[in-house]
Design a protein around this motif. Structure first.
Motif, PDB file in Angstrom:
ATOM      1  N   ALA A   1       0.832  -1.201   0.000  1.00  0.00           N
ATOM      2  CA  ALA A   1       0.000   0.000   0.000  1.00  0.00           C
ATOM      3  C   ALA A   1       0.869   1.254   0.000  1.00  0.00           C
ATOM      4  O   ALA A   1       0.557   2.232  -0.695  1.00  0.00           O
ATOM      5  CB  ALA A   1      -0.921  -0.009   1.210  1.00  0.00           C
ATOM      6  N   ALA A   2       1.959   1.246   0.753  1.00  0.00           N
ATOM      7  CA  ALA A   2       2.859   2.405   0.776  1.00  0.00           C
ATOM      8  C   ALA A   2       3.489   2.629  -0.588  1.00  0.00           C
ATOM      9  O   ALA A   2       3.651   3.776  -1.026  1.00  0.00           O
ATOM     10  CB  ALA A   2       3.940   2.201   1.836  1.00  0.00           C
ATOM     11  N   MET A   3       3.831   1.552  -1.266  1.00  0.00           N
ATOM     12  CA  MET A   3       4.409   1.688  -2.608  1.00  0.00           C
ATOM     13  C   MET A   3       3.384   2.224  -3.599  1.00  0.00           C
ATOM     14  O   MET A   3       3.724   3.033  -4.461  1.00  0.00           O
ATOM     15  CB  MET A   3       4.965   0.344  -3.092  1.00  0.00           C
TER      16      MET A   3
ATOM     17  N   LEU B   1       5.007  -5.498  -7.863  1.00  0.00           N
ATOM     18  CA  LEU B   1       4.958  -5.892  -6.449  1.00  0.00           C
ATOM     19  C   LEU B   1       4.663  -7.383  -6.292  1.00  0.00           C
ATOM     20  O   LEU B   1       5.233  -8.045  -5.422  1.00  0.00           O
ATOM     21  CB  LEU B   1       3.912  -5.061  -5.710  1.00  0.00           C
ATOM     22  N   LEU B   2       3.792  -7.915  -7.123  1.00  0.00           N
ATOM     23  CA  LEU B   2       3.513  -9.353  -7.066  1.00  0.00           C
ATOM     24  C   LEU B   2       4.728 -10.175  -7.476  1.00  0.00           C
ATOM     25  O   LEU B   2       5.018 -11.217  -6.883  1.00  0.00           O
ATOM     26  CB  LEU B   2       2.314  -9.694  -7.941  1.00  0.00           C
TER      27      LEU B   2
ATOM     28  N   VAL C   1       0.946   4.233  -2.934  1.00  0.00           N
ATOM     29  CA  VAL C   1       0.740   5.658  -2.651  1.00  0.00           C
ATOM     30  C   VAL C   1       1.975   6.466  -3.036  1.00  0.00           C
ATOM     31  O   VAL C   1       1.860   7.542  -3.647  1.00  0.00           O
ATOM     32  CB  VAL C   1       0.387   5.858  -1.160  1.00  0.00           C
ATOM     33  N   ALA C   2       3.157   5.960  -2.696  1.00  0.00           N
ATOM     34  CA  ALA C   2       4.381   6.719  -2.932  1.00  0.00           C
ATOM     35  C   ALA C   2       4.729   6.811  -4.416  1.00  0.00           C
ATOM     36  O   ALA C   2       5.292   7.815  -4.857  1.00  0.00           O
ATOM     37  CB  ALA C   2       5.533   6.087  -2.173  1.00  0.00           C
ATOM     38  N   LEU C   3       4.404   5.793  -5.161  1.00  0.00           N
ATOM     39  CA  LEU C   3       4.737   5.782  -6.594  1.00  0.00           C
ATOM     40  C   LEU C   3       3.496   6.044  -7.438  1.00  0.00           C
ATOM     41  O   LEU C   3       3.176   5.301  -8.363  1.00  0.00           O
ATOM     42  CB  LEU C   3       5.384   4.440  -6.957  1.00  0.00           C
ATOM     43  N   TRP C   4       2.816   7.114  -7.146  1.00  0.00           N
ATOM     44  CA  TRP C   4       1.551   7.441  -7.806  1.00  0.00           C
ATOM     45  C   TRP C   4       1.731   7.723  -9.292  1.00  0.00           C
ATOM     46  O   TRP C   4       0.797   7.590 -10.068  1.00  0.00           O
ATOM     47  CB  TRP C   4       0.899   8.647  -7.129  1.00  0.00           C
ATOM     48  N   GLN C   5       2.948   8.109  -9.727  1.00  0.00           N
ATOM     49  CA  GLN C   5       3.150   8.475 -11.125  1.00  0.00           C
ATOM     50  C   GLN C   5       3.180   7.267 -12.057  1.00  0.00           C
ATOM     51  O   GLN C   5       3.027   7.413 -13.261  1.00  0.00           O
ATOM     52  CB  GLN C   5       4.423   9.312 -11.286  1.00  0.00           C
ATOM     53  N   PHE C   6       3.324   6.065 -11.511  1.00  0.00           N
ATOM     54  CA  PHE C   6       3.344   4.855 -12.332  1.00  0.00           C
ATOM     55  C   PHE C   6       1.927   4.312 -12.494  1.00  0.00           C
ATOM     56  O   PHE C   6       1.055   4.552 -11.668  1.00  0.00           O
ATOM     57  CB  PHE C   6       4.244   3.792 -11.708  1.00  0.00           C
ATOM     58  N   ASP C   7       1.739   3.543 -13.552  1.00  0.00           N
ATOM     59  CA  ASP C   7       0.451   2.902 -13.806  1.00  0.00           C
ATOM     60  C   ASP C   7       0.185   1.875 -12.703  1.00  0.00           C
ATOM     61  O   ASP C   7       1.073   1.112 -12.324  1.00  0.00           O
ATOM     62  CB  ASP C   7       0.491   2.223 -15.177  1.00  0.00           C
ATOM     63  N   LYS C   8      -1.024   1.857 -12.177  1.00  0.00           N
ATOM     64  CA  LYS C   8      -1.361   0.984 -11.037  1.00  0.00           C
ATOM     65  C   LYS C   8      -1.196  -0.492 -11.390  1.00  0.00           C
ATOM     66  O   LYS C   8      -0.729  -1.278 -10.582  1.00  0.00           O
ATOM     67  CB  LYS C   8      -2.803   1.239 -10.565  1.00  0.00           C
ATOM     68  N   GLU C   9      -1.589  -0.874 -12.599  1.00  0.00           N
ATOM     69  CA  GLU C   9      -1.479  -2.284 -12.991  1.00  0.00           C
ATOM     70  C   GLU C   9      -0.019  -2.728 -13.078  1.00  0.00           C
ATOM     71  O   GLU C   9       0.342  -3.818 -12.638  1.00  0.00           O
ATOM     72  CB  GLU C   9      -2.184  -2.531 -14.327  1.00  0.00           C
ATOM     73  N   ASP C  10       0.827  -1.862 -13.662  1.00  0.00           N
ATOM     74  CA  ASP C  10       2.248  -2.212 -13.764  1.00  0.00           C
ATOM     75  C   ASP C  10       2.905  -2.267 -12.385  1.00  0.00           C
ATOM     76  O   ASP C  10       3.736  -3.146 -12.107  1.00  0.00           O
ATOM     77  CB  ASP C  10       2.979  -1.193 -14.637  1.00  0.00           C
ATOM     78  N   LEU C  11       2.541  -1.338 -11.533  1.00  0.00           N
ATOM     79  CA  LEU C  11       3.099  -1.319 -10.184  1.00  0.00           C
ATOM     80  C   LEU C  11       2.665  -2.550  -9.390  1.00  0.00           C
ATOM     81  O   LEU C  11       3.466  -3.176  -8.704  1.00  0.00           O
ATOM     82  CB  LEU C  11       2.673  -0.045  -9.464  1.00  0.00           C
TER      83      LEU C  11
END
Length: 77
Positions: free
Chosen positions: A4-6, A22-23, A8-18
Motif C-alpha cells: 500500500a505504501a508503494m 509488487l507481485l 501511494v508513494a509511486l503514484w506516477q506509475f500505472d497501477k497495474e504495472d506497479l
C-alpha cells in the motif's frame, strides 16, 4: 502495508504495472526460496529414510542369526 505504501508513494506509475511488479517481488522474495527449501529438505528426508532402512536391514540380519544360535543352545541344554 509495504504494498500500500508503494502504491501511494509511486503514484506516477500505472497501477497495474506497479501491482504486477509488487507481485513479482513477492514471488521472488518469498515463494521461490520457500519452494527451494521444500525441495532441499524433502530430498534430505528421503535420503535419510533410505539410509536408516539400509542400516536397519544390515543390523537385523546378524541379530536374527545370533538369536537363532541362542535359541539352539537353550534347546540343546
Amino acid at each position: 502495508m509495504f504494498d500500500a505504501a508503494m502504491m501511494v508513494a509511486l503514484w506516477q506509475f500505472d497501477k497495474e504495472d506497479l501491482l504486477a511488479g509488487l507481485l513479482l517481488f513477492r514471488l521472488l522474495y518469498y515463494i521461490i526460496p520457500f519452494a527451494i527449501s521444500l525441495l532441499v529438505l524433502g530430498s534430505r528426508e528421503l535420503l535419510l529414510g533410505r539410509l536408516s532402512r539400509r542400516i536397519a536391514q544390515a543390523t537385523a540380519a546378524p541379530m536374527a542369526t545370533m538369536s537363532g544360535r541362542v535359541a539352539e543352545k537353550t534347546d540343546a541344554t
